[in-house]
Design a protein around this motif. Structure first.
Motif, PDB file in Angstrom:
ATOM      1  N   SER A   1      32.024  47.736  41.100  1.00 14.25           N
ATOM      2  CA  SER A   1      32.212  47.700  42.556  1.00 14.25           C
ATOM      3  C   SER A   1      31.444  46.549  43.170  1.00 14.25           C
ATOM      4  N   ARG A   2      30.238  46.292  42.665  1.00 13.99           N
ATOM      5  CA  ARG A   2      29.448  45.175  43.193  1.00 13.99           C
ATOM      6  C   ARG A   2      30.111  43.837  42.902  1.00 13.99           C
TER       7      ARG A   2
ATOM      8  N   GLN B   1      34.883  56.372  47.524  1.00 16.50           N
ATOM      9  CA  GLN B   1      35.316  55.803  48.798  1.00 16.50           C
ATOM     10  C   GLN B   1      35.654  54.320  48.676  1.00 16.50           C
ATOM     11  N   LYS B   2      35.056  53.674  47.686  1.00 16.94           N
ATOM     12  CA  LYS B   2      35.317  52.251  47.460  1.00 16.94           C
ATOM     13  C   LYS B   2      36.452  52.020  46.466  1.00 16.94           C
ATOM     14  N   GLY B   3      37.011  53.100  45.939  1.00 15.30           N
ATOM     15  CA  GLY B   3      38.106  52.969  44.986  1.00 15.30           C
ATOM     16  C   GLY B   3      37.664  52.825  43.549  1.00 15.30           C
ATOM     17  N   PHE B   4      36.429  53.227  43.239  1.00 10.67           N
ATOM     18  CA  PHE B   4      35.895  53.126  41.885  1.00 10.67           C
ATOM     19  C   PHE B   4      35.405  54.491  41.407  1.00 10.67           C
TER      20      PHE B   4
ATOM     21  N   ASP C   1      19.713  50.689  43.806  1.00  8.50           N
ATOM     22  CA  ASP C   1      20.631  51.742  44.254  1.00  8.50           C
ATOM     23  C   ASP C   1      20.747  52.935  43.309  1.00  8.50           C
TER      24      ASP C   1
ATOM     25  N   CYS D   1      30.836  51.974  36.931  1.00 13.22           N
ATOM     26  CA  CYS D   1      31.650  51.826  38.143  1.00 13.22           C
ATOM     27  C   CYS D   1      30.877  51.107  39.242  1.00 13.22           C
ATOM     28  N   TYR D   2      29.580  51.411  39.342  1.00 12.39           N
ATOM     29  CA  TYR D   2      28.753  50.738  40.350  1.00 12.39           C
ATOM     30  C   TYR D   2      28.750  49.228  40.125  1.00 12.39           C
TER      31      TYR D   2
ATOM     32  N   GLU E   1      32.878  43.179  45.178  1.00 13.25           N
ATOM     33  CA  GLU E   1      32.407  42.788  46.504  1.00 13.25           C
ATOM     34  C   GLU E   1      31.885  41.358  46.551  1.00 13.25           C
TER      35      GLU E   1
ATOM     36  N   VAL F   1      30.136  57.825  46.926  1.00 13.97           N
ATOM     37  CA  VAL F   1      30.142  56.470  47.484  1.00 13.97           C
ATOM     38  C   VAL F   1      31.158  55.605  46.759  1.00 13.97           C
ATOM     39  N   LEU F   2      31.170  55.671  45.439  1.00 15.61           N
ATOM     40  CA  LEU F   2      32.079  54.843  44.647  1.00 15.61           C
ATOM     41  C   LEU F   2      33.533  55.257  44.840  1.00 15.61           C
TER      42      LEU F   2
END
Length: 295
Positions: free
Chosen positions: A208-209, A188-191, A226, A204-205, A212, A185-186
């Motif tokens: 990413s938050r 795909q978000k670039g992390f 999560d 990284c999570y 966002e 998942v990360l």
């Protein structure tokens, strides 16, 4: 098992003693994590950003590094070497170019920030603290970790803290059960995490938050929804540090606060030697609750 420590100083006159107090706390947690250790120190801010790098061959890797980087950037670069690590200070606008230059030379970037320096290596916490001269370091706050590897190899990159954003870093006691799913998942978000350690997934999570639009408190709260598993996270930022435990809170944690400081430890003995501890308010952080202190 692992051990976590954190110390946030409320008074400026204690800043020169930060490293000395943090070293005692870290060493006390050695039997919770004897294979590697690391610390993040938040000290004085200067002109530009600090980039902490590591090399297994520092004598050759750091020789002339500041000059070569300065020539590449066309800007002044300062460098402070410390055992296997070096802290480079570069202009803020040169961070991207600096990162590419350092990685091309095979150097490992430990962290970036205006105030943060990260030092971590394999070995007993006492030896790691001595190698880096932790007792002589000053600053406003810091966090540390002693590791007992369970899910990945004993390596420098596997040691904590993990930093995935400027002036932010994370240490962790516990284990995440869905970290492989979160890696996809990360990514795909670039992390995408760079190591096998599940703690870097959590770092990284959080980054990413924040990217966002979440604030730090919301990002820490998001870990409760999560990230599956059991964990205590302690996160350092430029202005302070935060704590969150999973809803079951099966990993040990205790905190103490006086007029002079706020301290965190996996066990009370981590800060039993701090000045004024006998009169401190001591408590166990509640499950699924975010705590934060900042200046």
């Amino acid at each position: 098992m692992c051990g976590i420590v954190g110390l946030f100083l409320k008074k400026e006159d204690l800043r020169p003693r930060l490293g000395d107090m943090l070293a005692d706390m870290l060493i006390t947690m050695s039997d919770r994590g004897p294979d590697s250790a690391g610390i993040a120190i938040y000290g004085d801010q200067g002109d530009g950003h600090k980039i902490t790098v590591q090399s297994d061959t520092p004598d050759t890797a750091f020789d002339g590094l500041d000059t070569a980087l300065g020539d590449r950037l066309g800007a002044p670069v300062t460098m402070k070497t410390n055992d296997t690590h070096a802290v480079l200070t570069v202009p803020a606008e040169a961070l991207e170019a600096t990162g590419a230059f350092l990685e091309a030379r095979g150097l490992r970037i430990m962290g970036v920030g205006e105030a943060m320096e990260i030092y971590k290596e394999t070995g007993l916490p006492r030896d790691v603290a001595t190698r880096f001269g932790l007792r002589a370091m000053g600053g406003s706050h810091g966090i540390g970790h002693t590791r007992m590897a369970t899910e990945s190899a004993v390596t420098t990159l596997g040691a904590h803290p993990f930093s995935t954003d400027a002036d932010q870093c994370l240490v962790h006691n516990g284990s995440l059960s869905n970290h492989n799913t979160m890696r996809r998942v990360l990514a795909q978000k670039g992390f995408a995490p760079k190591t096998e350690n599940d703690t870097e997934v959590a770092a990284c999570y959080i980054s990413s938050r924040i990217a966002e639009g979440a604030n730090l408190g919301e990002a820490l709260s998001g870990t409760l929804e999560d990230l599956d598993g059991f964990f205590t996270f302690v996160m350092g930022t430029k202005t302070g540090f935060g704590v969150v435990r999973d809803p079951i809170a099966c990993k040990p944690a205790v905190m103490a606060e006086t007029d002079d400081y706020v301290a965190f430890g996996s066990e009370y003995r981590a800060f039993a030697g701090l000045p004024g501890i006998d009169s401190a308010r001591v408590w166990e952080p509640e499950p699924a609750t975010v705590y934060f202190w900042e200046r």
